[in-house]
Design a protein around this motif. Structure first.
Motif, PDB file in Angstrom:
ATOM      1  N   MET A  66     -10.936  16.292   1.555  1.00 15.96           N
ATOM      2  CA  MET A  66     -10.395  16.941   0.360  1.00 15.96           C
ATOM      3  C   MET A  66     -10.240  18.426   0.628  1.00 15.96           C
ATOM      4  O   MET A  66     -11.098  19.043   1.258  1.00 15.96           O
ATOM      5  N   LEU A  67      -9.141  19.020   0.113  1.00 14.02           N
ATOM      6  CA  LEU A  67      -8.883  20.448   0.212  1.00 14.02           C
ATOM      7  C   LEU A  67      -8.808  21.014  -1.204  1.00 14.02           C
ATOM      8  O   LEU A  67      -8.047  20.503  -2.046  1.00 14.02           O
ATOM      9  N   VAL A  68      -9.616  22.064  -1.469  1.00 11.24           N
ATOM     10  CA  VAL A  68      -9.760  22.602  -2.816  1.00 11.24           C
ATOM     11  C   VAL A  68      -9.703  24.123  -2.776  1.00 11.24           C
ATOM     12  O   VAL A  68     -10.298  24.748  -1.892  1.00 11.24           O
ATOM     13  N   GLU A  69      -8.999  24.709  -3.746  1.00  9.35           N
ATOM     14  CA  GLU A  69      -8.929  26.165  -3.902  1.00  9.35           C
ATOM     15  C   GLU A  69      -9.771  26.569  -5.113  1.00  9.35           C
ATOM     16  O   GLU A  69      -9.589  26.025  -6.199  1.00  9.35           O
ATOM     17  N   PHE A  70     -10.692  27.502  -4.907  1.00 10.76           N
ATOM     18  CA  PHE A  70     -11.483  28.074  -5.993  1.00 10.76           C
ATOM     19  C   PHE A  70     -11.052  29.522  -6.180  1.00 10.76           C
ATOM     20  O   PHE A  70     -11.051  30.294  -5.219  1.00 10.76           O
ATOM     21  N   THR A  71     -10.703  29.905  -7.397  1.00 13.91           N
ATOM     22  CA  THR A  71     -10.337  31.276  -7.719  1.00 13.91           C
ATOM     23  C   THR A  71     -11.434  31.851  -8.606  1.00 13.91           C
ATOM     24  O   THR A  71     -11.775  31.250  -9.636  1.00 13.91           O
ATOM     25  N   PHE A  72     -11.994  32.999  -8.206  1.00 15.92           N
ATOM     26  CA  PHE A  72     -13.120  33.604  -8.913  1.00 15.92           C
ATOM     27  C   PHE A  72     -12.745  34.945  -9.518  1.00 15.92           C
ATOM     28  O   PHE A  72     -12.073  35.758  -8.874  1.00 15.92           O
ATOM     29  N   ASP A  73     -13.222  35.191 -10.738  1.00 15.70           N
ATOM     30  CA  ASP A  73     -13.210  36.531 -11.312  1.00 15.70           C
ATOM     31  C   ASP A  73     -14.321  37.327 -10.643  1.00 15.70           C
ATOM     32  O   ASP A  73     -15.275  36.742 -10.113  1.00 15.70           O
ATOM     33  N   MET A 117       0.851  -1.189   0.000  1.00 13.87           N
ATOM     34  CA  MET A 117       0.000   0.000   0.000  1.00 13.87           C
ATOM     35  C   MET A 117       0.885   1.236   0.000  1.00 13.87           C
ATOM     36  O   MET A 117       1.827   1.337   0.752  1.00 13.87           O
ATOM     37  N   SER A 118       0.569   2.200  -0.848  1.00 11.79           N
ATOM     38  CA  SER A 118       1.385   3.406  -0.939  1.00 11.79           C
ATOM     39  C   SER A 118       1.016   4.406   0.160  1.00 11.79           C
ATOM     40  O   SER A 118      -0.100   4.404   0.677  1.00 11.79           O
ATOM     41  N   THR A 119       1.988   5.240   0.495  1.00 12.85           N
ATOM     42  CA  THR A 119       1.773   6.281   1.495  1.00 12.85           C
ATOM     43  C   THR A 119       0.987   7.419   0.852  1.00 12.85           C
ATOM     44  O   THR A 119       1.341   7.868  -0.237  1.00 12.85           O
ATOM     45  N   PRO A 120      -0.070   7.892   1.483  1.00 20.67           N
ATOM     46  CA  PRO A 120      -0.845   8.989   0.895  1.00 20.67           C
ATOM     47  C   PRO A 120      -0.043  10.293   0.867  1.00 20.67           C
ATOM     48  O   PRO A 120       0.853  10.500   1.684  1.00 20.67           O
ATOM     49  N   THR A 121      -0.363  11.151  -0.094  1.00 15.93           N
ATOM     50  CA  THR A 121       0.258  12.464  -0.183  1.00 15.93           C
ATOM     51  C   THR A 121      -0.348  13.359   0.884  1.00 15.93           C
ATOM     52  O   THR A 121      -1.563  13.552   0.926  1.00 15.93           O
ATOM     53  N   VAL A 122       0.493  13.874   1.774  1.00 18.32           N
ATOM     54  CA  VAL A 122      -0.011  14.703   2.864  1.00 18.32           C
ATOM     55  C   VAL A 122       0.562  16.119   2.830  1.00 18.32           C
ATOM     56  O   VAL A 122       0.257  16.916   3.702  1.00 18.32           O
ATOM     57  N   PHE A 123       1.372  16.422   1.826  1.00 25.51           N
ATOM     58  CA  PHE A 123       1.928  17.764   1.663  1.00 25.51           C
ATOM     59  C   PHE A 123       1.625  18.263   0.253  1.00 25.51           C
ATOM     60  O   PHE A 123       1.545  17.472  -0.676  1.00 25.51           O
ATOM     61  N   ALA A 124       1.468  19.571   0.120  1.00 26.34           N
ATOM     62  CA  ALA A 124       1.310  20.176  -1.200  1.00 26.34           C
ATOM     63  C   ALA A 124       2.115  21.465  -1.244  1.00 26.34           C
ATOM     64  O   ALA A 124       2.144  22.216  -0.262  1.00 26.34           O
ATOM     65  N   GLN A 125       2.736  21.705  -2.362  1.00 29.50           N
ATOM     66  CA  GLN A 125       3.476  22.936  -2.597  1.00 29.50           C
ATOM     67  C   GLN A 125       2.628  23.866  -3.452  1.00 29.50           C
ATOM     68  O   GLN A 125       1.711  23.422  -4.157  1.00 29.50           O
ATOM     69  N   PRO A 126       2.910  25.192  -3.423  1.00 26.40           N
ATOM     70  CA  PRO A 126       2.173  26.109  -4.291  1.00 26.40           C
ATOM     71  C   PRO A 126       2.210  25.621  -5.740  1.00 26.40           C
ATOM     72  O   PRO A 126       3.257  25.205  -6.233  1.00 26.40           O
ATOM     73  N   GLY A 127       1.066  25.609  -6.361  1.00 28.81           N
ATOM     74  CA  GLY A 127       0.976  25.175  -7.749  1.00 28.81           C
ATOM     75  C   GLY A 127       0.731  23.686  -7.918  1.00 28.81           C
ATOM     76  O   GLY A 127       0.405  23.240  -9.014  1.00 28.81           O
ATOM     77  N   ASP A 128       0.879  22.894  -6.856  1.00 26.00           N
ATOM     78  CA  ASP A 128       0.566  21.473  -6.950  1.00 26.00           C
ATOM     79  C   ASP A 128      -0.940  21.305  -7.133  1.00 26.00           C
ATOM     80  O   ASP A 128      -1.733  22.138  -6.696  1.00 26.00           O
ATOM     81  N   GLY A 129      -1.320  20.223  -7.746  1.00 29.70           N
ATOM     82  CA  GLY A 129      -2.739  19.885  -7.849  1.00 29.70           C
ATOM     83  C   GLY A 129      -3.305  20.157  -9.215  1.00 29.70           C
ATOM     84  O   GLY A 129      -2.823  21.004  -9.963  1.00 29.70           O
ATOM     85  N   LYS A 130      -4.339  19.427  -9.525  1.00 25.27           N
ATOM     86  CA  LYS A 130      -5.033  19.540 -10.808  1.00 25.27           C
ATOM     87  C   LYS A 130      -5.897  20.797 -10.832  1.00 25.27           C
ATOM     88  O   LYS A 130      -6.689  21.034  -9.918  1.00 25.27           O
ATOM     89  N   VAL A 131      -5.748  21.613 -11.893  1.00 27.77           N
ATOM     90  CA  VAL A 131      -6.559  22.824 -12.072  1.00 27.77           C
ATOM     91  C   VAL A 131      -7.587  22.570 -13.158  1.00 27.77           C
ATOM     92  O   VAL A 131      -7.257  22.059 -14.230  1.00 27.77           O
ATOM     93  N   THR A 132      -8.834  22.909 -12.860  1.00 32.77           N
ATOM     94  CA  THR A 132      -9.930  22.806 -13.822  1.00 32.77           C
ATOM     95  C   THR A 132     -10.495  24.198 -14.043  1.00 32.77           C
ATOM     96  O   THR A 132     -10.890  24.869 -13.081  1.00 32.77           O
ATOM     97  N   GLN A 133     -10.519  24.671 -15.296  1.00 36.13           N
ATOM     98  CA  GLN A 133     -11.093  25.973 -15.628  1.00 36.13           C
ATOM     99  C   GLN A 133     -12.610  25.846 -15.699  1.00 36.13           C
ATOM    100  O   GLN A 133     -13.142  24.937 -16.328  1.00 36.13           O
ATOM    101  N   LEU A 134     -13.285  26.764 -15.028  1.00 37.76           N
ATOM    102  CA  LEU A 134     -14.746  26.806 -15.022  1.00 37.76           C
ATOM    103  C   LEU A 134     -15.170  28.163 -15.575  1.00 37.76           C
ATOM    104  O   LEU A 134     -14.335  29.027 -15.830  1.00 37.76           O
ATOM    105  N   ASP A 135     -16.448  28.383 -15.742  1.00 37.21           N
ATOM    106  CA  ASP A 135     -16.946  29.662 -16.242  1.00 37.21           C
ATOM    107  C   ASP A 135     -16.871  30.710 -15.132  1.00 37.21           C
ATOM    108  O   ASP A 135     -17.631  30.639 -14.172  1.00 37.21           O
ATOM    109  N   GLY A 136     -15.912  31.640 -15.223  1.00 34.86           N
ATOM    110  CA  GLY A 136     -15.775  32.692 -14.219  1.00 34.86           C
ATOM    111  C   GLY A 136     -14.967  32.301 -13.003  1.00 34.86           C
ATOM    112  O   GLY A 136     -14.849  33.072 -12.059  1.00 34.86           O
TER     113      GLY A 136
END
Length: 110
Positions: free
Chosen positions: A33-40, A1-20
């Motif tokens: 789960m930890l998620v960043e949403f950036t809004f216009d 069993m693999s060790t889960p990822t417990v650290f993230a650096q700036p810019g890590d992670g999958k980015v999905t573009q949405l409308d706005g």
């Protein structure tokens, strides 16, 4: 069993573009789960519901937040909780960023 990822650096992670807005999955385990949403400015997170418990922290900007028909304006440093199943959504009154956590993880974001 693999060790889960417990650290993230700036810019890590999958980015999905949405409308706005865009969504970046920062970290996830089946239980959380930890998620960043950036809004216009004017960007909308449409009213919706899901079975996940959600907490949101306003990292930047000002948002109009509606939860179960109640609307408040929340600015930088503010936060809110969305209990499981409640209808909720946001509108960015200025450009901004939300940091959301979900339990369990939202597999639809992966």
């Amino acid at each position: 069993m693999s060790t889960p990822t417990v650290f993230a650096q700036p810019g890590d992670g999958k980015v999905t573009q949405l409308d706005g807005s865009s969504r970046r999955v920062i970290l996830d385990l089946p239980e959380l789960m930890l998620v960043e949403f950036t809004f216009d400015k004017g960007g909308v997170g449409a009213l919706h519901s899901h079975p996940h418990l959600q907490t949101s922290y306003v990292a930047e900007g000002v948002f109009e937040v509606t939860i179960d028909g109640v609307t408040q304006t929340i600015g930088t440093g503010g936060a809110y909780i969305v209990p499981s199943g409640l209808v909720h959504g946001v509108k960015a009154l200025e450009a901004g960023k939300l940091i959301d956590s979900f339990t369990p993880r939202r597999d639809d974001f992966l």
